[in-house]
Motif scaffolding. Sequence first.
Motif, PDB file in Angstrom:
ATOM      1  N   ALA A  72       0.821  -1.215   0.000  1.00  0.00           N
ATOM      2  CA  ALA A  72       0.000   0.000   0.000  1.00  0.00           C
ATOM      3  C   ALA A  72       0.857   1.269   0.000  1.00  0.00           C
ATOM      4  CB  ALA A  72      -0.939   0.005   1.196  1.00  0.00           C
ATOM      5  N   THR A  75       3.767   2.961  -4.949  1.00  0.00           N
ATOM      6  CA  THR A  75       2.835   3.433  -5.984  1.00  0.00           C
ATOM      7  C   THR A  75       3.359   3.118  -7.381  1.00  0.00           C
ATOM      8  OG1 THR A  75       3.829   5.625  -6.251  1.00  0.00           O
ATOM      9  CG2 THR A  75       2.171   5.359  -4.492  1.00  0.00           C
ATOM     10  N   LEU A  76       2.464   3.246  -8.329  1.00  0.00           N
ATOM     11  CA  LEU A  76       2.841   3.085  -9.725  1.00  0.00           C
ATOM     12  C   LEU A  76       3.925   4.097 -10.095  1.00  0.00           C
ATOM     13  CD1 LEU A  76       2.481   1.755 -12.465  1.00  0.00           C
ATOM     14  CD2 LEU A  76       0.454   3.177 -12.822  1.00  0.00           C
ATOM     15  N   ASP A  78       6.277   5.231  -8.134  1.00  0.00           N
ATOM     16  CA  ASP A  78       7.537   4.729  -7.580  1.00  0.00           C
ATOM     17  C   ASP A  78       8.171   3.698  -8.512  1.00  0.00           C
ATOM     18  OD1 ASP A  78       7.171   6.212  -5.173  1.00  0.00           O
ATOM     19  OD2 ASP A  78       6.062   4.552  -4.261  1.00  0.00           O
ATOM     20  N   ALA A 124       0.905   8.350  -8.836  1.00  0.00           N
ATOM     21  CA  ALA A 124       1.144   8.186  -7.401  1.00  0.00           C
ATOM     22  C   ALA A 124      -0.134   7.825  -6.647  1.00  0.00           C
ATOM     23  CB  ALA A 124       1.760   9.463  -6.823  1.00  0.00           C
ATOM     24  N   ASP A 125      -1.275   8.053  -7.263  1.00  0.00           N
ATOM     25  CA  ASP A 125      -2.555   7.701  -6.634  1.00  0.00           C
ATOM     26  C   ASP A 125      -2.920   6.230  -6.808  1.00  0.00           C
ATOM     27  OD1 ASP A 125      -3.045  10.185  -5.579  1.00  0.00           O
ATOM     28  OD2 ASP A 125      -4.320  10.854  -7.233  1.00  0.00           O
ATOM     29  N   ILE A 126      -2.102   5.476  -7.526  1.00  0.00           N
ATOM     30  CA  ILE A 126      -2.396   4.062  -7.757  1.00  0.00           C
ATOM     31  C   ILE A 126      -1.414   3.217  -6.945  1.00  0.00           C
ATOM     32  CG2 ILE A 126      -2.592   2.224  -9.479  1.00  0.00           C
ATOM     33  CD1 ILE A 126      -3.095   4.490 -11.546  1.00  0.00           C
ATOM     34  N   PRO A 127      -1.882   2.636  -5.841  1.00  0.00           N
ATOM     35  CA  PRO A 127      -0.986   1.830  -5.004  1.00  0.00           C
ATOM     36  C   PRO A 127      -0.770   0.436  -5.599  1.00  0.00           C
ATOM     37  CG  PRO A 127      -3.173   1.851  -4.055  1.00  0.00           C
ATOM     38  CD  PRO A 127      -3.221   2.756  -5.256  1.00  0.00           C
ATOM     39  N   LEU A 128       0.319  -0.177  -5.215  1.00  0.00           N
ATOM     40  CA  LEU A 128       0.640  -1.523  -5.666  1.00  0.00           C
ATOM     41  C   LEU A 128      -0.450  -2.516  -5.261  1.00  0.00           C
ATOM     42  CD1 LEU A 128       2.559  -3.507  -7.019  1.00  0.00           C
ATOM     43  CD2 LEU A 128       3.871  -3.587  -4.879  1.00  0.00           C
ATOM     44  N   ARG A 130      -3.530  -2.155  -5.430  1.00  0.00           N
ATOM     45  CA  ARG A 130      -4.544  -2.136  -6.493  1.00  0.00           C
ATOM     46  C   ARG A 130      -4.056  -2.869  -7.739  1.00  0.00           C
ATOM     47  NH1 ARG A 130      -7.713   3.168  -8.719  1.00  0.00           N
ATOM     48  NH2 ARG A 130      -9.098   2.039 -10.108  1.00  0.00           N
TER      49      ARG A 130
END
Length: 141
Positions: A72, A75-76, A78, A124-128, A130
């Motif tokens: 969590a 992020t994408l 990262d 950055a709003d898309i966590p791993l 997800r």
Amino acid sequence: MRLSNLADYAVVTMAAAAQHCGGGRVSASELAAETGLPGPTVQKVVSKLTAASLLRSVRGAGGGLQLARPAAAITLADIVEAIEGPIALTACVDSNAHECGLEQNCAVRPHWPIVNQALRGALADIPLTRLAQTTPHQELV
């Protein structure tokens, strides 16, 4: 804009690694088998992701790879930056790059940092967590 194949493979590899979150460690060869990616490609991606502190490599008996932080908290953005470097649609955002002949008189140049921030913010709003879901969560915008 299109991600490089290596950045795409890094996202796929990290999503597979996240599936092992909370469990034991996983080897690069297991990740290659799970994702269908060639072993040498996974090794290259794992090396970059480890250097970026997104994966941790543990040696010895019971060793292998694991996420360096909770899924969590990754992020994408990262993952993409670990492979591609800073997210930027144009080279002129980099103050050291002087690749454009229009740079001196460009009226759009001051706006590119805003565009790049918006793009990075979206990634950055898309966590791993997800990305690791087996069924994508669709949101209406």
